[in-house]
Design a protein around this motif. Structure first.
Motif: not given
Lengths: 490, 309
Positions: A250, A252, A255, B11, B42, B45, B51
């Motif tokens: 991902t 992101y 984190r 996030f 998102t 995922r 995720l």
């Protein structure tokens, strides 16, 4: 897991990176083999000397494999993982019913299998030659196990670096330095202990320092030492890999910074363990040794940071690029090239390390012959230059598949530099008026190949080399043939 | 079948998913529509198990994507927005890899590879390396990969981006074929027109919230106003034309003086006809624009209150 392993090997053997590993193992095998063979002791009528020569050959033959493993394998394993993240192929793998543990095992094992392939090719030659020289038949096999264990350590380290790295360039730089080989190959006079400390402070330098010890001549003593090291590295890399999986799939990544810092901390611990494990004569007793430790940790740390989000290898240069763009087109292109150049990235950490290097050398110069140290500093500068070009070339090869001639040239610079240094070393061996240079660890340089037996052995070695090259060419030719067919179709 | 209930994902300060619910059944082609950054990827995922959501649950064919990961993935075919192919493998080796990863081997795998390649019309390319394929072909290969283990659910993240219209239509045909076989197809896009005529059901997502989820017809009804474009022709003053439009139940949306005026009114043919009569009776000639705006885009704009491009 077998399917994944098969995929890794296929892609590695069809890619320049895998071919680079096998090719360099072979190159070093030939180089080191000739150097030992040429000493002529193997053919001595004195049995003791002949036996020692055989052991030399075995040690150098296997050590040549280890050099390639230590130098290249971490980078290959790291690049492999980072590229999967960059190309988003990892996403597709992780949505299959396969367990992530299988993926980890495949990623860990493919470099080891590739190494095994090279070692197995080298073993018959080594065994035959070593037996002639008075080595027991099982000793090459024990040595081979040691090589494979080092390959596992190197692969695990590469996986850890790949998990920490932001992109391919960062992973190449970090893994290049962790090899520690840049420090281990040649030593200016008087800096041996400093160099040992610095080498030991780097993860693969630690392993290589262990193996370069006198005990390298009896690999059976190394295997037990390598077992805990292998498990430690594997454990660290497994933790980092699992922690990094979400960030690899991902965008992101922010984190994951604590996890990455944990990984960097774990690697730092390994470095400190390396220093702590040194024998007393190499311990941090002098200012130069302290400087060596600082240099090692600072340089390695800066490279690790390059791989992190905050110090993204391109991202942190973007503001510079933007201001350059606003300054006008003429400036823009040159500055943009500079700001985004991998050469700059490769130079930055070294520039940061220069003051420490000056301290390191300066503290010794005050006590020793300044002429020798002048030569040593010059040598160090040349060496650094070669190393930087190598980093630049290697990352270019990865980025552009070697289509740019200067990157191809750059990637050749380190081997070429080593070759030049080996001639310097040989010159010293023959008492030519070049001072300040120590021989490469493998003693000896070509006398003269006067005996027919020597020539015969040389032919065998070259034949083995040709066999490997044939295998590589097969894969390469396969790729090319299909590509041509595809073009014709379209 | 895809189900999701109250999915939440943050996030930092950004709410990527905010209580998303989803219910997509077999045979449906569900289009997830939203602008860039709306939370489409998102959501995908989370649905694929890549995720972990902060709260809520998602399931594929009744299997929880996190707790029954293996079962869920056996029934899932996922194609990311970037196709994720290995350049150094041949088409056949690539499909073999994913077949073996799904537990297939031997003759069933070989047959499945042949069938998948036939479905995406890549049989002639099976011994070519992946990096020798065109973009359209790589996209079809990525779809073949999702077909290889005959899953029940297909999740495709913006699969048509970068494709020319012909390749896109060809791809849509394949997806329609899957839906006819009772498969669930979930497809995302930020280009509304792209999915027009393909999807049977639509979800509109914006800032992590699902604004609408239902059939295509329901969506069009939900945004049940019509925007009519015309250019008044004749000598009647503009003020008078505006007055006639307002009296006829319309509201001027475009600026008078533009080449074409835009009037928003009830989505009712009779109301439109009445307005036209009123204008013509007052001596206003009506010129119509050459291209009609599509209904899906209008409904989206109506529900989100924003413009997209």
């Amino acid at each position: 897991m077998i399917a994944l392993l098969k995929k890794e090997l296929r892609t590695a053997l069809r890619d320049k990176t895998g071919q680079a590993l096998l090719g360099s193992m072979l190159f070093l095998l030939i180089l080191f083999g000739f150097m030992t063979l040429s000493s002529g002791r193997m053919w001595s009528e004195d049995p003791l000397m002949a036996s020692q020569a055989g052991r030399d050959l075995l040690a150098t033959g296997l050590y040549s494999q280890m050099v390639a493993v230590i130098l290249i394998l971490p980078a290959l394993a790291a690049i492999n993982l980072v590229r999967e993240g960059e190309r988003k192929t990892l996403e597709t793998l992780l949505t299959t019913p396969q367990d992530a543990r299988n993926l980890l095992m495949a990623k860990l094992l493919w470099p080891v299998v590739l190494t095994a392939y090279s070692v197995i090719l080298a073993l018959p030659v080594l065994t035959a030659l070593a037996v002639l020289g008075g080595v027991r038949f099982y000793e090459p096999w024990i040595g081979a196990i040691a090589v494979l264990m080092v390959a596992t350590v190197a692969s695990a380290l590469g996986l850890a670096i790949g998990s920490l790295s932001r992109n391919t360039a960062a992973s190449v730089l970090i893994s290049g330095l962790t090899s520690g080989m840049v420090l281990a190959i040649t030593t200016p006079i008087g800096l041996e202990s400093s160099q040992t400390v610095l080498g030991a402070a780097l993860p693969m330098g630690f392993v290589s320092a262990l193996l370069q010890d006198e005990a390298v001549r009896a690999f059976r003593f190394q295997v037990p030492i390598l077992v805990p090291i292998m498990f430690l590295f594997t454990l660290v890399s497994a933790c980092l890999f699992h922690a990094a999986l979400p960030s690899l799939t991902t965008p992101y990544r922010r984190r994951c910074i604590p996890v990455r810092l944990f990984g960097a901390g774990a690697l730092l611990l390994i470095m400190l363990l390396g220093v702590a494990s040194l024998r007393p004569e190499h311990s941090a007793s002098s200012a130069a040794n302290v400087a060596a430790i600082v240099l090692g940790i600072a340089t390695f740390g800066s490279l690790v940071l390059l791989g992190l989000e905050r110090f993204d290898t391109v991202g942190f240069l973007r503001p510079m690029k933007r201001s350059a763009e606003s300054a006008g087109a003429g400036v823009r292109y040159s500055f943009e090239w500079f700001a985004s150049s991998r050469l700059t990235l490769a130079l930055l950490p070294w520039l940061a390390g220069v003051p420490v290097l000056a301290l390191l050398v300066g503290s010794e110069v005050l006590q020793r012959d300044s002429f020798a140290y002048g030569a040593a500093i010059g040598l160090g500068a040349i060496y650094t230059f070669f190393w930087v070009l190598f980093c630049h070339g290697a990352s270019g090869l990865v980025a552009h598949r070697g289509r740019r001639w200067w990157e191809f040239f750059g990637s050749l610079c380190l081997p070429a530099g080593l070759l030049i240094l080996s001639f310097f070393t040989a010159a010293r061996e023959f008492h030519l008026p070049l001072v300040g240079l120590q021989p490469i660890r493998v003693v000896g340089m070509v006398d003269e190949l006067t005996r027919v037996d020597d020539l015969f052995l040389a032919v065998i070695t070259i034949f083995a080399a040709a066999a490997v090259m044939q295998v590589l060419a097969h894969f390469r030719g396969d790729v090319e043939a299909r590509r041509v067919a595809a073009r014709a179709d379209s | 079948m895809i189900q999701a209930s109250n999915l939440q994902k943050r996030f930092g300060d950004l709410k990527a998913l905010d209580g998303v619910n989803l219910d997509v059944h077999s045979g449906q082609i569900f289009g997830l529509i939203g602008p860039n950054g709306a939370g489409k990827t998102t959501l995908i995922r989370v649905l694929t198990g890549l995720l972990v959501p902060d709260s809520g649950r998602a399931s594929i064919s009744g299997f929880d994507v996190l707790k029954q990961e293996h079962d869920a993935r056996m029934r899932l075919g996922y194609m990311p927005d970037f196709f994720g192919l290995y350049d150094k493998l041949t088409v056949r080796e690539y499909l073999e890899l994913f077949g073996e990863l799904s537990g297939m081997s031997g003759k069933p795998l070989a047959e499945s590879i042949e069938a998948s390649l036939a479905a995406v019309r890549l049989k002639l390319k099976k011994d070519h390396f992946v990096d020798a394929l065109s973009r359209g072909m790589t996209q079809r290969l990525a779809l073949a990969r999702t077909l290889i283990h005959d899953p029940d659910v297909f999740i495709l993240d913006e699969p048509a981006s970068g494709l020319d219209p012909a390749a896109r239509l060809e791809f849509w045909d394949i997806l329609r074929g899957l839906a006819r076989r009772g498969k669930t197809v979930f497809i995302s896009s930020h280009i509304l027109k792209e999915l027009e005529g393909l999807v049977t059901h639509v979800g509109l997502i914006e800032r992590g919230r699902m604004l609408f989820s239902g059939s295509y017809e329901e969506l069009v009804q939900a945004g049940a106003t019509r925007r009519v474009r015309f250019r008044p022709v004749g000598n009647v003053p503009s003020e008078r034309v505006v007055g006639l439009v307002t009296e006829g139940g319309g509201q001027l949306a475009g600026i008078p003086g533009d080449e074409y005026w835009e009037v928003e009114m009830d989505d009712d043919d009779e109301a439109v006809a009445a307005l036209v009569n009123r204008l013509v009776s007052a001596g206003v000639g009506i010129a119509l624009p050459p291209v009609a705006q599509d209904r899906l885009e209008r409904a989206y704009l109506q529900l989100t209150g924003r413009d997209v491009s």
